[in-house]
Design a protein around this motif. Structure first.
Motif, PDB file in Angstrom:
ATOM      1  N   SER A 128       0.824  -1.212   0.000  1.00  0.00           N
ATOM      2  CA  SER A 128       0.000   0.000   0.000  1.00  0.00           C
ATOM      3  C   SER A 128       0.858   1.262   0.000  1.00  0.00           C
ATOM      4  O   SER A 128       0.444   2.286  -0.551  1.00  0.00           O
ATOM      5  CB  SER A 128      -0.959  -0.001   1.178  1.00  0.00           C
ATOM      6  OG  SER A 128      -0.253   0.040   2.390  1.00  0.00           O
ATOM      7  N   THR A 129       2.039   1.204   0.591  1.00  0.00           N
ATOM      8  CA  THR A 129       2.930   2.364   0.583  1.00  0.00           C
ATOM      9  C   THR A 129       3.364   2.690  -0.839  1.00  0.00           C
ATOM     10  O   THR A 129       3.436   3.862  -1.219  1.00  0.00           O
ATOM     11  CB  THR A 129       4.166   2.106   1.463  1.00  0.00           C
ATOM     12  OG1 THR A 129       3.727   1.787   2.773  1.00  0.00           O
ATOM     13  CG2 THR A 129       5.067   3.311   1.517  1.00  0.00           C
ATOM     14  N   VAL A 130       3.644   1.666  -1.633  1.00  0.00           N
ATOM     15  CA  VAL A 130       4.034   1.876  -3.024  1.00  0.00           C
ATOM     16  C   VAL A 130       2.892   2.554  -3.778  1.00  0.00           C
ATOM     17  O   VAL A 130       3.098   3.521  -4.513  1.00  0.00           O
ATOM     18  CB  VAL A 130       4.409   0.531  -3.699  1.00  0.00           C
ATOM     19  CG1 VAL A 130       4.621   0.715  -5.190  1.00  0.00           C
ATOM     20  CG2 VAL A 130       5.639  -0.062  -3.051  1.00  0.00           C
ATOM     21  N   ILE A 131       1.682   2.061  -3.581  1.00  0.00           N
ATOM     22  CA  ILE A 131       0.514   2.635  -4.249  1.00  0.00           C
ATOM     23  C   ILE A 131       0.292   4.072  -3.789  1.00  0.00           C
ATOM     24  O   ILE A 131       0.032   4.960  -4.604  1.00  0.00           O
ATOM     25  CB  ILE A 131      -0.735   1.766  -4.012  1.00  0.00           C
ATOM     26  CG1 ILE A 131      -0.546   0.415  -4.709  1.00  0.00           C
ATOM     27  CG2 ILE A 131      -1.989   2.467  -4.509  1.00  0.00           C
ATOM     28  CD1 ILE A 131      -1.602  -0.601  -4.389  1.00  0.00           C
ATOM     29  N   GLU A 132       0.426   4.307  -2.496  1.00  0.00           N
ATOM     30  CA  GLU A 132       0.270   5.668  -1.975  1.00  0.00           C
ATOM     31  C   GLU A 132       1.300   6.606  -2.583  1.00  0.00           C
ATOM     32  O   GLU A 132       0.976   7.744  -2.944  1.00  0.00           O
ATOM     33  CB  GLU A 132       0.389   5.670  -0.453  1.00  0.00           C
ATOM     34  CG  GLU A 132      -0.779   5.027   0.252  1.00  0.00           C
ATOM     35  CD  GLU A 132      -0.528   4.815   1.739  1.00  0.00           C
ATOM     36  OE1 GLU A 132       0.516   5.276   2.245  1.00  0.00           O
ATOM     37  OE2 GLU A 132      -1.380   4.188   2.375  1.00  0.00           O
ATOM     38  N   ASN A 133       2.537   6.147  -2.700  1.00  0.00           N
ATOM     39  CA  ASN A 133       3.587   6.977  -3.298  1.00  0.00           C
ATOM     40  C   ASN A 133       3.294   7.270  -4.761  1.00  0.00           C
ATOM     41  O   ASN A 133       3.493   8.401  -5.230  1.00  0.00           O
ATOM     42  CB  ASN A 133       4.949   6.301  -3.157  1.00  0.00           C
ATOM     43  CG  ASN A 133       5.467   6.326  -1.741  1.00  0.00           C
ATOM     44  OD1 ASN A 133       5.014   7.112  -0.917  1.00  0.00           O
ATOM     45  ND2 ASN A 133       6.402   5.448  -1.441  1.00  0.00           N
ATOM     46  N   LEU A 134       2.822   6.257  -5.491  1.00  0.00           N
ATOM     47  CA  LEU A 134       2.487   6.459  -6.895  1.00  0.00           C
ATOM     48  C   LEU A 134       1.331   7.451  -7.051  1.00  0.00           C
ATOM     49  O   LEU A 134       1.364   8.328  -7.912  1.00  0.00           O
ATOM     50  CB  LEU A 134       2.129   5.129  -7.561  1.00  0.00           C
ATOM     51  CG  LEU A 134       3.300   4.191  -7.843  1.00  0.00           C
ATOM     52  CD1 LEU A 134       2.785   2.813  -8.257  1.00  0.00           C
ATOM     53  CD2 LEU A 134       4.220   4.762  -8.907  1.00  0.00           C
ATOM     54  N   LEU A 135       0.323   7.314  -6.209  1.00  0.00           N
ATOM     55  CA  LEU A 135      -0.819   8.233  -6.275  1.00  0.00           C
ATOM     56  C   LEU A 135      -0.408   9.659  -5.918  1.00  0.00           C
ATOM     57  O   LEU A 135      -0.875  10.623  -6.531  1.00  0.00           O
ATOM     58  CB  LEU A 135      -1.945   7.752  -5.361  1.00  0.00           C
ATOM     59  CG  LEU A 135      -2.662   6.479  -5.820  1.00  0.00           C
ATOM     60  CD1 LEU A 135      -3.631   6.001  -4.743  1.00  0.00           C
ATOM     61  CD2 LEU A 135      -3.374   6.698  -7.135  1.00  0.00           C
TER      62      LEU A 135
END
Length: 54
Positions: free
Chosen positions: A2-9
């Motif tokens: 989820s951290t990766v997704i949050e960073n991408l968003l």
């Protein structure tokens, strides 16, 4: 993950804001290319893995 997704968003949001302010066609093309890469990464991460499919 989820951290990766949050960073991408977060990066996507920054690029969208930058795109709204940018006048240069070269810069807009560069930003749009980065947005496409982020969208591809988000699509890939959103796919269910083999253990998720049933």
């Amino acid at each position: 993950m989820s951290t990766v997704i949050e960073n991408l968003l977060s990066r996507k949001q920054q690029l969208v804001e930058q795109l709204e302010r940018t006048q240069s066609l070269e810069e807009r093309d560069r930003i749009e290319q980065q947005l496409e890469q982020i969208n591809t990464a988000l699509d890939f991460l959103d796919r269910p893995g083999p253990s998720d499919a049933q």
